[in-house]
Motif scaffolding. Sequence first.
Motif, PDB file in Angstrom:
ATOM      1  N   ALA A   1       0.895   6.856  -7.705  1.00 43.07           N
ATOM      2  CA  ALA A   1       0.279   5.582  -8.089  1.00 43.07           C
ATOM      3  C   ALA A   1       0.971   4.415  -7.389  1.00 43.07           C
ATOM      4  O   ALA A   1       0.313   3.468  -6.928  1.00 43.07           O
ATOM      5  CB  ALA A   1       0.335   5.409  -9.607  1.00 43.07           C
ATOM      6  N   GLU A   2       2.295   4.482  -7.289  1.00 43.44           N
ATOM      7  CA  GLU A   2       3.056   3.412  -6.637  1.00 43.44           C
ATOM      8  C   GLU A   2       2.696   3.330  -5.159  1.00 43.44           C
ATOM      9  O   GLU A   2       2.453   2.237  -4.621  1.00 43.44           O
ATOM     10  CB  GLU A   2       4.551   3.675  -6.807  1.00 43.44           C
ATOM     11  CG  GLU A   2       5.451   2.610  -6.206  1.00 43.44           C
ATOM     12  CD  GLU A   2       6.921   2.931  -6.421  1.00 43.44           C
ATOM     13  OE1 GLU A   2       7.726   2.594  -5.540  1.00 43.44           O
ATOM     14  OE2 GLU A   2       7.263   3.518  -7.465  1.00 43.44           O
ATOM     15  N   SER A   3       2.655   4.474  -4.483  1.00 40.14           N
ATOM     16  CA  SER A   3       2.353   4.498  -3.049  1.00 40.14           C
ATOM     17  C   SER A   3       0.921   4.068  -2.778  1.00 40.14           C
ATOM     18  O   SER A   3       0.652   3.273  -1.867  1.00 40.14           O
ATOM     19  CB  SER A   3       2.592   5.907  -2.487  1.00 40.14           C
ATOM     20  OG  SER A   3       3.933   6.305  -2.686  1.00 40.14           O
ATOM     21  N   PHE A   4      -0.030   4.575  -3.569  1.00 43.49           N
ATOM     22  CA  PHE A   4      -1.437   4.242  -3.357  1.00 43.49           C
ATOM     23  C   PHE A   4      -1.680   2.752  -3.613  1.00 43.49           C
ATOM     24  O   PHE A   4      -2.417   2.091  -2.869  1.00 43.49           O
ATOM     25  CB  PHE A   4      -2.321   5.094  -4.269  1.00 43.49           C
ATOM     26  CG  PHE A   4      -3.783   4.950  -3.989  1.00 43.49           C
ATOM     27  CD1 PHE A   4      -4.305   5.281  -2.751  1.00 43.49           C
ATOM     28  CD2 PHE A   4      -4.644   4.470  -4.967  1.00 43.49           C
ATOM     29  CE1 PHE A   4      -5.662   5.152  -2.483  1.00 43.49           C
ATOM     30  CE2 PHE A   4      -6.005   4.338  -4.705  1.00 43.49           C
ATOM     31  CZ  PHE A   4      -6.512   4.675  -3.463  1.00 43.49           C
ATOM     32  N   GLY A   5      -1.060   2.218  -4.663  1.00 42.01           N
ATOM     33  CA  GLY A   5      -1.202   0.792  -4.947  1.00 42.01           C
ATOM     34  C   GLY A   5      -0.674  -0.065  -3.813  1.00 42.01           C
ATOM     35  O   GLY A   5      -1.295  -1.063  -3.418  1.00 42.01           O
ATOM     36  N   LEU A   6       0.494   0.319  -3.271  1.00 43.69           N
ATOM     37  CA  LEU A   6       1.079  -0.440  -2.168  1.00 43.69           C
ATOM     38  C   LEU A   6       0.180  -0.415  -0.940  1.00 43.69           C
ATOM     39  O   LEU A   6      -0.031  -1.449  -0.296  1.00 43.69           O
ATOM     40  CB  LEU A   6       2.462   0.136  -1.827  1.00 43.69           C
ATOM     41  CG  LEU A   6       3.203  -0.516  -0.655  1.00 43.69           C
ATOM     42  CD1 LEU A   6       3.532  -1.968  -0.969  1.00 43.69           C
ATOM     43  CD2 LEU A   6       4.472   0.261  -0.316  1.00 43.69           C
ATOM     44  N   VAL A   7      -0.370   0.744  -0.621  1.00 48.01           N
ATOM     45  CA  VAL A   7      -1.233   0.877   0.555  1.00 48.01           C
ATOM     46  C   VAL A   7      -2.477   0.000   0.413  1.00 48.01           C
ATOM     47  O   VAL A   7      -2.855  -0.729   1.344  1.00 48.01           O
ATOM     48  CB  VAL A   7      -1.639   2.349   0.764  1.00 48.01           C
ATOM     49  CG1 VAL A   7      -2.763   2.461   1.786  1.00 48.01           C
ATOM     50  CG2 VAL A   7      -0.441   3.165   1.220  1.00 48.01           C
ATOM     51  N   ILE A   8      -3.126   0.045  -0.748  1.00 49.16           N
ATOM     52  CA  ILE A   8      -4.332  -0.765  -0.959  1.00 49.16           C
ATOM     53  C   ILE A   8      -4.001  -2.256  -0.841  1.00 49.16           C
ATOM     54  O   ILE A   8      -4.733  -3.022  -0.196  1.00 49.16           O
ATOM     55  CB  ILE A   8      -4.939  -0.472  -2.343  1.00 49.16           C
ATOM     56  CG1 ILE A   8      -5.514   0.945  -2.394  1.00 49.16           C
ATOM     57  CG2 ILE A   8      -6.045  -1.476  -2.677  1.00 49.16           C
ATOM     58  CD1 ILE A   8      -6.049   1.332  -3.756  1.00 49.16           C
TER      59      ILE A   8
END
Length: 557
Positions: free
Chosen positions: A67-74
């Motif tokens: 969730a942390e990585s996906f949020g940062l990418v978006i």
Amino acid sequence: MEWLYNLFFEHSTLQAIIVLSLVISIGFTLGKMHICGISLGVTFVFFMGILAGHLGFSIDPQMLNYAESFGLVIFVYALGLQVGPGFFSSFRREGYQLNLLGIGVILIGTVIAIGLTTITPISITEMTGILCGATTNTPALGAAQQTLKQLNESTSEAALGCAVTYPLGVIGVILAIIIIKKFIARPSDMQEHKLEDPNQTYIATFQVHNPAIFNKSIHELVHMGYTKFVISRLWRDGNVCIPTSDKILKENDRLLVITTEKDVAVLTVLFGEQEKKDWNKEDIDWNAIDSQLISKHIVISRPEINGKKLGALRLRNIYGINISRVLRSGIQLLATPELILQLGDRLTVVGEAAAIKNVEKVLGNTVKTLKDPNLGSIFIGIVLGLIIGSIPITLPEISSPVKLGLAGGPIIAGILIGRYGPRFHMVTYTTRSANLMLRGIGLSLYLACLGLDAGSHFFDTVMRPEGLLWIGTGFIITFIPVIIMAIVAMRRFHLDFGSTCGMLCGSMANPMALNYASDIIPNDNPAVSYATVYPLCMFIRVIIAQLILLLFYQSIV
């Protein structure tokens, strides 16, 4: 009631969604509160996550990482898409100067941070987190964490350093602005000096009195290479017309010309005389200027037009209309034949009513179709960004190759696609609300996970002597570069107080301080200079956070 306990504390997919949703919703609600005129907004999600982590809430580590990585990418990709269209133009004229000053703020803060690691017991890992918190830059922290993972190092120390120093990072810039206004700024610095926007169009009327251009066509004038301009209307013998490129100019012709303000003097020499009437007021009724022609805004909504050059459409020759200006992402562009059109561009079209209706059919002008975001191109861009972020880059004297990672790769892809995507017929347009939604979801997910991860040790760290050292160090990194570059900006480059404040807030990625500056300064200069320096400074901070760790790798192993 065991089911209720398990719903909040037993690790599962459902529990993770509930905990993250609660942290984000409560954080957003509390972030709307104003204390002394300051609100933290989405940043309060970070502190809500810290509190939840301190109270014992946690989620599955793998799900937390996802969730942390996906949020940062978006978040960083949507940010790149937003700033991409105006990114490279920000290096011109005043933008070039403002960006140099912003880079100065970054370099001074970085040098101070590295220097303090040699005289304090703070490790380079902790100092990187402190630097990110002191400059209120969570994307940079994300980049640093990705680098630490590449080095097989724990990311918790960097996250704690950021969490501990973030509040004073916000307050420190505001305090610096107060001190600059009271003790450094002179009366002349408080006067408004309007910033020249290199993209801002300027409208003027000229009379043809130069014998050198009598009986020459507009096509010939354009190819003389004096400067770029568009002739919107031509008056001759009491009649008005839309001039084509073959139109021959005669003595005493009156021309309504769209250009840039810096080129007015050159065009005055070219045509012979500039009239004194101001055509740049917002309240001008263009349809009342003459009875034969009307002016209308048309939005490009047909995907087939995306990526085509304006001149290739031959709208002027076919329909007898003229396109004078193009509004893109809030930026006014001259409607030159070489301009590559993008979906969502708003064109100012001048001509007869019937002709304009025909042009509407060609361009679309259906705003409703633009409200549906092109999710396919968004995810293709994310994939390209992740590929860019995974490319190993070997630098001299660095044992491990540099990777832009989850933060650097997508933001570069977003900037490049936002700027050049339409040239390859990629539909990159998203409405402002859709872009804000993507950024909000991504950033809130990232901050919530970051806070939950750091929360279990946050208050213990703050109460320890090293926690107080971190806070003091972060305040030094926040305060000193801002004060130094404020003096340089106002004394050496003679910037006004408003432009200086916007530059400082943009280089520190601090929208809360910008809100404060905008409240005390009665013009738009803070917002303009903030928007000018923010994209480049954000990108540099993301890269520097990684380079610090890689260059000083031996200090953390």
